[in-house]
Design a protein around this motif. Structure first.
Motif, PDB file in Angstrom:
ATOM      1  N   CYS A 148      14.860 108.273 -14.853  1.00 19.78           N
ATOM      2  CA  CYS A 148      14.898 107.072 -14.020  1.00 19.78           C
ATOM      3  C   CYS A 148      13.556 106.941 -13.302  1.00 19.78           C
ATOM      4  O   CYS A 148      12.780 107.903 -13.252  1.00 19.78           O
ATOM      5  CB  CYS A 148      16.042 107.126 -13.003  1.00 19.78           C
ATOM      6  SG  CYS A 148      16.080 108.650 -12.031  1.00 19.78           S
ATOM      7  N   THR A 170      19.828 111.134 -11.412  1.00 23.11           N
ATOM      8  CA  THR A 170      20.482 109.956 -11.982  1.00 23.11           C
ATOM      9  C   THR A 170      19.890 108.643 -11.469  1.00 23.11           C
ATOM     10  O   THR A 170      19.980 107.618 -12.136  1.00 23.11           O
ATOM     11  CB  THR A 170      21.985 109.972 -11.661  1.00 23.11           C
ATOM     12  OG1 THR A 170      22.151 110.086 -10.231  1.00 23.11           O
ATOM     13  CG2 THR A 170      22.670 111.152 -12.332  1.00 23.11           C
ATOM     14  N   CYS A 171      19.303 108.658 -10.258  1.00 23.97           N
ATOM     15  CA  CYS A 171      18.759 107.434  -9.676  1.00 23.97           C
ATOM     16  C   CYS A 171      17.745 107.801  -8.607  1.00 23.97           C
ATOM     17  O   CYS A 171      17.952 108.746  -7.840  1.00 23.97           O
ATOM     18  CB  CYS A 171      19.893 106.593  -9.066  1.00 23.97           C
ATOM     19  SG  CYS A 171      19.387 104.946  -8.488  1.00 23.97           S
ATOM     20  N   LYS A 178      15.039 105.764  -5.734  1.00 24.04           N
ATOM     21  CA  LYS A 178      14.628 104.484  -5.171  1.00 24.04           C
ATOM     22  C   LYS A 178      13.803 104.714  -3.907  1.00 24.04           C
ATOM     23  O   LYS A 178      14.119 105.579  -3.089  1.00 24.04           O
ATOM     24  CB  LYS A 178      15.856 103.632  -4.781  1.00 24.04           C
ATOM     25  CG  LYS A 178      16.694 103.150  -5.950  1.00 24.04           C
ATOM     26  CD  LYS A 178      16.296 101.767  -6.369  1.00 24.04           C
ATOM     27  CE  LYS A 178      17.363 101.109  -7.223  1.00 24.04           C
ATOM     28  NZ  LYS A 178      17.488 101.608  -8.573  1.00 24.04           N
ATOM     29  N   ASN A 203      26.351 108.288 -10.008  1.00 26.73           N
ATOM     30  CA  ASN A 203      25.698 107.654 -11.158  1.00 26.73           C
ATOM     31  C   ASN A 203      24.589 106.679 -10.788  1.00 26.73           C
ATOM     32  O   ASN A 203      23.589 106.573 -11.487  1.00 26.73           O
ATOM     33  CB  ASN A 203      26.739 106.951 -12.035  1.00 26.73           C
ATOM     34  CG  ASN A 203      27.628 107.947 -12.748  1.00 26.73           C
ATOM     35  OD1 ASN A 203      27.168 108.996 -13.191  1.00 26.73           O
ATOM     36  ND2 ASN A 203      28.912 107.644 -12.838  1.00 26.73           N
ATOM     37  N   GLU A 204      24.762 105.934  -9.698  1.00 29.04           N
ATOM     38  CA  GLU A 204      23.722 104.987  -9.294  1.00 29.04           C
ATOM     39  C   GLU A 204      23.951 104.579  -7.843  1.00 29.04           C
ATOM     40  O   GLU A 204      25.074 104.659  -7.339  1.00 29.04           O
ATOM     41  CB  GLU A 204      23.714 103.740 -10.189  1.00 29.04           C
ATOM     42  CG  GLU A 204      22.482 102.878  -9.989  1.00 29.04           C
ATOM     43  CD  GLU A 204      22.414 101.686 -10.944  1.00 29.04           C
ATOM     44  OE1 GLU A 204      21.309 101.410 -11.444  1.00 29.04           O
ATOM     45  OE2 GLU A 204      23.450 101.037 -11.189  1.00 29.04           O
ATOM     46  N   CYS A 226      26.950 103.016  -3.378  1.00 23.13           N
ATOM     47  CA  CYS A 226      26.910 104.144  -4.317  1.00 23.13           C
ATOM     48  C   CYS A 226      28.109 104.065  -5.254  1.00 23.13           C
ATOM     49  O   CYS A 226      29.227 103.773  -4.816  1.00 23.13           O
ATOM     50  CB  CYS A 226      26.964 105.478  -3.580  1.00 23.13           C
ATOM     51  SG  CYS A 226      25.710 105.705  -2.317  1.00 23.13           S
ATOM     52  N   CYS A 251      27.366 101.657 -12.735  1.00 28.42           N
ATOM     53  CA  CYS A 251      26.262 100.815 -12.277  1.00 28.42           C
ATOM     54  C   CYS A 251      26.714  99.915 -11.139  1.00 28.42           C
ATOM     55  O   CYS A 251      27.905  99.615 -10.992  1.00 28.42           O
ATOM     56  CB  CYS A 251      25.700  99.988 -13.435  1.00 28.42           C
ATOM     57  SG  CYS A 251      26.958  99.086 -14.379  1.00 28.42           S
TER      58      CYS A 251
END
Length: 505
Positions: free
Chosen positions: A21, A71-72, A74, A142-143, A155, A185
């Motif tokens: 990612c 997994t993510c 940001k 997961n995201e 989340c 997602c």
């Protein structure tokens, strides 16, 4: 200067671990420099500058903080130095690019604890990473996605829950449970009022941030939904009659794809509540891609978002009759005593299918019929929808393409007793099906996709809406650029001939 598309700006090859990612810092990006975070399968996070060809830092290099897959990742909105990283361990970590990670495993001190989550601070003599450790739900996280104003964090986890937090105060705002399986997602509407999720139940689910409840579900995918994304360029709010999607290409560009429209979307959407006395047209457009290799586009319109007009007695009665055992007191004028039963779109005037492509309960599609069977209910009517035929689903029962042991399509031919057994084992002790956390299929409007098209040969993994195009990518490694209507000539001249170009509604 035109980019040479035959050569990448930057290329790096990794051994022993794979990139999973990434995220650019748009706040600090310039033409000469851009901060790019990359997460890896072994748990590390790398900060690089692909324009300057610089590798700045490696975080969690010794894997002392977390050994599981990233997994993510940001950047925290509005910050030049803070970023958040989620792992398949179910943990999230807040980092500062200016700080080191230390040479020993971090020690933590509890900061705040709540239902299915805990937040710890890093306990050390000198400031080090991570600043915070979040433990959220059960199984992989997961995201996650920040709200447009950066104040809230949504989340989605493998335990099937959407959890929305106030990021600064570390407080849980609301939760939602998937119909089945994990949620994969999540995305926010441009004004932050709605959240859309997708996952292993093959559904897209629309959740109201203000009301903390499910307001619609969409069924068009035949397998797990891997990405959901709002299209800010076709989200519209007009204090007039609903806008028709017609006219010349030039008109269409001016109406829907201008940057001014996207920038002012949030301010005009916020006026919605203060203009109740005037007719207001609201349209949110979002898309989804999945393991079935299909792209679906969806519209959320005001008949779904604001079902305030009274329903006719006949239609309401039909809705109640859809269920074999309605709860006591669930007469025509009971819009959900628990806050989880949402009435049909409030147009009592024909036609039964409004422009939003949402299905009223009295005209249930095959998807609705399937879900009613699964819930032990009786469908009062069935309308044909090609991509959702039960015959196709029974045939797919024998396919092993995606090893979908628990997806909705796989168990559609089983009895409701078996489904209830599976549901109980998955959700105990919560038993969420039929509650505000997870309303039954007939309790909320069902959306039909505007378009549902196979666009790849392998599982789709990326969906990005840009001003003049839509970008998708699949597991095979193909990145496709799809021109918006009226933009085909412009796009093809920019991208030369080595990028597939199509037109999407």
């Amino acid at each position: 200067q035109a980019a040479d598309l035959s050569k990448p700006i930057d290329k790096r090859i990794y051994k022993g671990t794979q990139p999973t990612c990434h995220d650019f810092n748009h706040l600090t990006a310039t033409a000469e420099s851009v901060s790019l975070l990359v997460g890896f399968s072994a748990g590390q996070v790398q900060l690089i500058d692909p324009i300057k060809k610089e590798t700045s830092k490696l975080f969690n290099e010794e894997r002392l903080i977390d050994k599981s897959r990233v997994t993510c990742v940001k950047w925290v909105p509005g910050s030049e130095s803070l970023f958040l990283v989620a792992h398949s361990s179910g943990n999230m970590y807040l980092y500062n690019v200016e700080h080191t990670c230390g040479t020993t495993a971090p020690h933590y001190q509890l900061l705040k604890q709540g239902e299915s989550f805990a937040v710890h601070t890093c306990k050390s003599k000198s400031t080090r990473n991570p600043l915070l450790k979040w433990t959220v739900g059960e199984g992989a996280l997961n995201e996650f996605a920040f709200s447009p104003d950066g104040k809230f964090l949504a989340c989605v986890s493998q335990d099937g829950f959407l959890r929305v937090f106030n990021f600064d105060s570390v407080e849980l705002h609301g939760t939602m449970k998937s119909y089945f399986g994990g949620l994969l997602c999540v995305c926010w509407s441009p004004d932050g009022k709605y959240i859309v999720t997708g996952g292993e139940d093959d559904l897209v689910t629309v959740w109201s941030f203000v009301d903390c409840r499910v307001i619609a579900r969409g069924h068009g995918h035949k397998s797990w939904v891997s990405v959901v994304a709002f299209d800010p360029y076709t989200t519209s709010v007009e204090e007039s009659d609903p806008m028709e999607f017609s006219g010349s290409d030039e008109d269409f560009q001016d109406l829907h794809f201008g940057r001014d429209r996207a920038n002012s979307t949030q301010s005009r959407l916020s006026k919605r509540n203060s203009t109740d006395s005037r007719p207001v047209s609201v349209t949110y457009r979002f898309g989804s891609v999945g393991q079935d290799t299909q792209l679906c586009l969806w519209d959320l319109t005001e008949d779904i978002l604001f079902p305030h007009q009274p329903l006719s007695r006949a239609r309401t009665h039909t809705n109640v009759m859809n269920a074999t055992s309605p709860p006591a007191g669930s007469g025509g004028a009971n819009p959900g005593s628990n806050g989880n039963s949402i009435t049909t779109p409030g147009n009592s005037v024909p036609p039964p299918l409004p422009r939003s492509n949402s299905l009223p309960h009295s005209a249930v599609s095959n998807a609705g019929s399937k879900s009613s069977v699964m819930d032990g209910a009786i469908a009062s009517g069935v309308s044909k929808f090609a991509t959702l035929s039960l015959h196709d689903r029974k045939e797919r029962h024998h396919e092993k393409d995606h090893k979908r042991n628990h997806s909705m399509g796989h168990i559609s031919s089983k009895s409701s007793d078996k489904l209830n057994l599976v549901t109980k084992t998955k959700t105990d002790p919560a038993k969420t099906l039929g509650t505000p956390l997870c309303p039954r299929m007939e309790d909320v409007p069902l959306l039909e996709p505007l378009i549902c098209k196979k666009i790849a040969h392998e599982r789709l993994t990326v969906l990005i809406f840009l001003e003049d195009c839509i970008v998708t990518a699949c597991q095979e490694g193909f990145i496709c650029t799809w021109a918006r209507p009226g933009k085909v000539g412009l796009l093809s001249s920019q991208t030369q001939a080595n990028s597939p170009s199509g037109t999407v509604v």
